[in-house]
Motif scaffolding. Structure first.
Motif, PDB file in Angstrom:
ATOM      1  N   VAL A 106       0.818  -1.234  -0.005  1.00  0.00           N
ATOM      2  CA  VAL A 106       0.026  -0.019   0.035  1.00  0.00           C
ATOM      3  C   VAL A 106       0.988   1.312  -0.174  1.00  0.00           C
ATOM      4  CG1 VAL A 106      -1.600   1.214   1.426  1.00  0.00           C
ATOM      5  CG2 VAL A 106      -2.133  -1.144   1.108  1.00  0.00           C
ATOM      6  N   GLN A 107       2.124   1.319   0.771  1.00  0.00           N
ATOM      7  CA  GLN A 107       2.841   2.359   1.058  1.00  0.00           C
ATOM      8  C   GLN A 107       3.480   2.750  -0.623  1.00  0.00           C
ATOM      9  OE1 GLN A 107       5.410   1.510   4.195  1.00  0.00           O
ATOM     10  NE2 GLN A 107       3.860   2.282   5.667  1.00  0.00           N
ATOM     11  N   THR A 108       3.930   1.443  -1.010  1.00  0.00           N
ATOM     12  CA  THR A 108       4.488   1.730  -2.223  1.00  0.00           C
ATOM     13  C   THR A 108       3.668   2.284  -3.421  1.00  0.00           C
ATOM     14  OG1 THR A 108       5.894  -0.312  -1.892  1.00  0.00           O
ATOM     15  CG2 THR A 108       5.775   0.246  -4.142  1.00  0.00           C
ATOM     16  N   GLU A 109       2.381   1.613  -3.296  1.00  0.00           N
ATOM     17  CA  GLU A 109       1.402   2.102  -4.295  1.00  0.00           C
ATOM     18  C   GLU A 109       1.042   3.698  -4.295  1.00  0.00           C
ATOM     19  OE1 GLU A 109      -1.084   1.921  -7.675  1.00  0.00           O
ATOM     20  OE2 GLU A 109       0.282   0.231  -6.992  1.00  0.00           O
ATOM     21  N   TYR A 110       1.000   4.102  -2.900  1.00  0.00           N
ATOM     22  CA  TYR A 110       0.748   5.454  -2.491  1.00  0.00           C
ATOM     23  C   TYR A 110       1.951   6.233  -3.052  1.00  0.00           C
ATOM     24  CZ  TYR A 110       0.007   9.771   0.276  1.00  0.00           C
ATOM     25  OH  TYR A 110      -0.310  11.046   0.624  1.00  0.00           O
ATOM     26  N   LYS A 115       3.751  10.436  -7.015  1.00  0.00           N
ATOM     27  CA  LYS A 115       4.798  10.978  -7.974  1.00  0.00           C
ATOM     28  C   LYS A 115       3.918  11.131  -9.367  1.00  0.00           C
ATOM     29  CE  LYS A 115       9.091   9.330 -10.190  1.00  0.00           C
ATOM     30  NZ  LYS A 115       8.474   9.535 -11.726  1.00  0.00           N
ATOM     31  N   LEU A 116       2.902  10.394  -9.630  1.00  0.00           N
ATOM     32  CA  LEU A 116       2.123  10.552 -10.853  1.00  0.00           C
ATOM     33  C   LEU A 116       1.377  11.693 -10.670  1.00  0.00           C
ATOM     34  CD1 LEU A 116       0.945   9.265 -13.424  1.00  0.00           C
ATOM     35  CD2 LEU A 116      -0.759   8.051 -12.094  1.00  0.00           C
ATOM     36  N   LEU A 117       0.765  12.117  -9.408  1.00  0.00           N
ATOM     37  CA  LEU A 117       0.146  13.215  -9.352  1.00  0.00           C
ATOM     38  C   LEU A 117       0.987  14.502  -9.494  1.00  0.00           C
ATOM     39  CD1 LEU A 117      -2.744  14.580  -8.102  1.00  0.00           C
ATOM     40  CD2 LEU A 117      -1.677  14.331  -5.906  1.00  0.00           C
ATOM     41  N   THR A 118       2.262  14.448  -9.025  1.00  0.00           N
ATOM     42  CA  THR A 118       3.099  15.633  -8.930  1.00  0.00           C
ATOM     43  C   THR A 118       3.338  15.523 -10.516  1.00  0.00           C
ATOM     44  OG1 THR A 118       5.113  14.328  -8.447  1.00  0.00           O
ATOM     45  CG2 THR A 118       4.162  15.632  -6.789  1.00  0.00           C
ATOM     46  N   ASP A 119       3.664  14.706 -11.440  1.00  0.00           N
ATOM     47  CA  ASP A 119       3.910  14.875 -12.853  1.00  0.00           C
ATOM     48  C   ASP A 119       2.770  15.287 -13.367  1.00  0.00           C
ATOM     49  OD1 ASP A 119       6.407  13.577 -12.280  1.00  0.00           O
ATOM     50  OD2 ASP A 119       5.819  11.414 -12.989  1.00  0.00           O
TER      51      ASP A 119
END
Length: 133
Positions: A106-110, A115-119
């Motif tokens: 879950v932490q890895t997915e978060y 990162k995707l959100l910042t991109d």
């Protein structure tokens, strides 16, 4: 067009029938052999089952004849209790490991989503700048 004489035609038909009968008889023989092999294997399996049951009964009878002293019985019950305790601990540790693995996933997915959100936000800003110019 040349016609085949009547006798030659009958000979050809007879040869075809004989070849067909030979093929059918060979297949029938193979089927009979296969059936006998299956029956033989089934009987062998049944005999093997009987042997295993006999061995099991013999081992149970042998275990019944063994008499343990009080001290040995206490040691045996202690071993059984320790085994039971270890199995419980192993089950607990296994569930704990699974829980931690799930948490890490879950932490890895978060982190990936962050990162995707910042991109995406960076790309939006770039598109807004290009749109204003």
């Amino acid at each position: 067009m040349q016609t085949i004489p009547q006798n030659v035609f009958y000979v050809i038909i007879a040869v075809i029938v004989v070849v067909g009968l030979i093929v059918v008889l060979m297949q029938w023989r193979r089927v009979r052999e296969a059936q006998s092999n299956v029956e033989f294997l089934a009987k062998q399996a049944e005999l093997r089952k009987v042997e295993l049951v006999e061995k099991d009964l013999e081992s149970k009878r042998m275990m019944g004849n063994i008499s343990l002293t009080r001290e040995e019985q206490e040691k045996l019950s202690g071993i059984r209790k320790n085994t039971s305790d270890l199995m419980q601990k192993a089950g607990y540790l296994h569930s704990e490991i699974n829980e931690r693995v799930n948490r890490l996933e879950v932490q890895t997915e978060y982190a990936k989503l962050q990162k995707l959100l910042t991109d995406i936000e960076k790309k939006e800003k770039e598109l807004e700048k290009k749109g204003k110019i």
